[in-house]
Design an enzyme around this catalytic site. Sequence first.
Site, short mmCIF file in Angstrom:
data_model
loop_
_atom_site.label_atom_id
_atom_site.label_comp_id
_atom_site.label_asym_id
_atom_site.label_seq_id
_atom_site.Cartn_x
_atom_site.Cartn_y
_atom_site.Cartn_z
N ASP A 188 0.65 -1.19 -0.06
CA ASP A 188 0.38 0.41 0.40
C ASP A 188 0.95 1.33 -0.05
O ASP A 188 0.25 2.46 -0.38
CB ASP A 188 -1.07 0.09 1.22
CG ASP A 188 -2.13 -0.84 1.21
OD1 ASP A 188 -2.36 -1.47 -0.04
OD2 ASP A 188 -2.58 -1.23 2.51
N GLU A 240 -3.08 -3.13 -9.05
CA GLU A 240 -1.73 -1.82 -9.57
C GLU A 240 -2.06 -1.61 -10.77
O GLU A 240 -0.46 -1.07 -11.39
CB GLU A 240 -0.55 -3.25 -9.53
CG GLU A 240 -0.31 -4.55 -10.41
CD GLU A 240 -1.01 -5.70 -10.44
OE1 GLU A 240 -0.79 -6.14 -10.92
OE2 GLU A 240 -2.09 -6.05 -9.19
N ARG A 263 11.52 5.07 -11.36
CA ARG A 263 12.09 3.65 -10.37
C ARG A 263 12.56 4.91 -10.14
O ARG A 263 14.46 4.68 -9.32
CB ARG A 263 13.32 4.05 -12.02
CG ARG A 263 12.61 3.31 -13.29
CD ARG A 263 13.76 2.98 -13.99
NE ARG A 263 14.88 2.01 -13.80
CZ ARG A 263 14.67 0.24 -13.22
NH1 ARG A 263 13.68 0.20 -14.19
NH2 ARG A 263 15.69 0.21 -13.10
#
Length: 560
Positions: free
Chosen positions: A426, A452, A478
């Site tokens: 979460d 997701e 990223r």
Amino acid sequence: MESFSKTSTGKKAVPIRLVLLPVMAAILFVMIGCLVLGVNMSERIHAFAYELEEQTLKDIMLAQRNSTNLHSLSKSLQDLVYAGVPQRARAAYVNNWGLLTETNLKQHDEAKALTQRLIESLQRTWTLRQDYDARRSEVNADFNAFHEQLLAAAGVAAGLSKTSTNLLIDLRMPIVQHLDPEALHRRHLEMLDKTARELCTFAHAPARDEERAAFIEYCTNLKELPLSLGAKLDALAAAHADFLAQADAMNEDARNLSHVYAKLETSDRMGLIGQITRFNERLFSSFAAALLIALATAAAIALTSYLVLRPLGELREEMRRFLDTNKLPKMPEGSYIEEINDVIEWLMRFCRMLHQKRASLNLLATQYDELLNESHKDPLTGLANRRAFEAIVEKTRDVPENSVVIMIDIDHFKRVNDTRGHLFGDQILRRFGEQIRTCIAKNDVVYRYGGEEFCMVLTGVTPKCAYNIAERIRKRMRRISLVDASVSERDEAPSPLSVSIGISTSTKAWAEKDVLTLVREADLALYRAKCLGRNLTVRHEEQTPKSVSPFADNMETKHA
């Protein structure tokens, strides 16, 4: 004996019939006076109708003359634009000027402005025609000079005498005709320039010094002429476009003027004659009654409006203020009429009831809006949820061109939940929601499509821009660390989060695809990105993943 009552403010009030009796008496006297007046007006209207018929006949004859002039004007305007001979165009201009300045075409106030506008448009068109003809003459002169120099150089190269060469070049003719397309003469110039470059080489130069000097002089001139002629062709093309645009505007002004005259001089006049004639036939029987009713009504209203209807006027203003502001109206002082007082009290009761009802409805509407907003928001990520996505799909069945759907899936998210726990998963989702909002425009919406999986529906976006947005999102994610869910400020985080992205676009025409079709195509592209190793952006029907967008650099969009 009539009974009197009192209002809530203590003012005495009487029944309305006691007020209407003197009003009816006044109306009776007004009716008698109007009957006498009606007979006198009927005789005057008969005389007026006769004069109007005579004037209308004169106007119709004048309208026919104007119609003939306008037809001649239309033909002359075409000659002014399309006549190939300048003398014929000038004659058309003079003829048009005479027609437009004739007094018959200026007698109507409605047509004066249009006529003056057409005169000004005619002047501008003639000026542009003269400029165009002058530039065309210059271009023709340069083309002839080019031909002369080219023939002269060719003659010298071929060994002809100067007399023979002069016979070749003494041919002058217009190359550019009236309203010729620019591309035709561009190709002509390119052909001449190519021929000149091929001719003016050392291989074609004569051996004798005198002829060789003449050949070099001609070739030097041939090198300079294309630049000058190209610039004049540009100016000619601009003059050609300005002239035709002004000609279209002039023709539109002429059509507007013709339409106005047709309306003024025929339809309105004939309609007026018919109306006056029919009105005169039934005037004697209906005029007296209509006039008496109108005068009687006006007298009755004038007599009773202040004393009787004044409270209703005050109440009306209070009611308007109540409808605008929902503020309870003030109670008027009251009327001298019992029935009006009862109506005022009833309306005040209704206003109080409506005020309470409105307050309740406003509270319910506010609560409903808050609940609706909360129901369309994903509590974990702060993004829009699946219900909001389904609502937007329901509203937009067909999508316009340059529409894009971007599907985003967090790579190996199930592994994160299984190894680190759902609370950590979460936290990753919350970081995802925070970071993706920094990669998109303020008005763009991101939907949480599944656990997701996320979706974006964008309009007015080129394929290149969609690819750039997706790559910006992929690289931004990223920065999220799968170690502690922290976010790196600049570079990739250790053990970075990665996402796979699929893109589908609709670029051809309105309603080419619906939203669900774009979603399915984006889903297929997302699946392909996963199959190719994840951490990729793949467009639908794309053969191989690319790290650089394959689209043209000059495409622009508001999302870039």
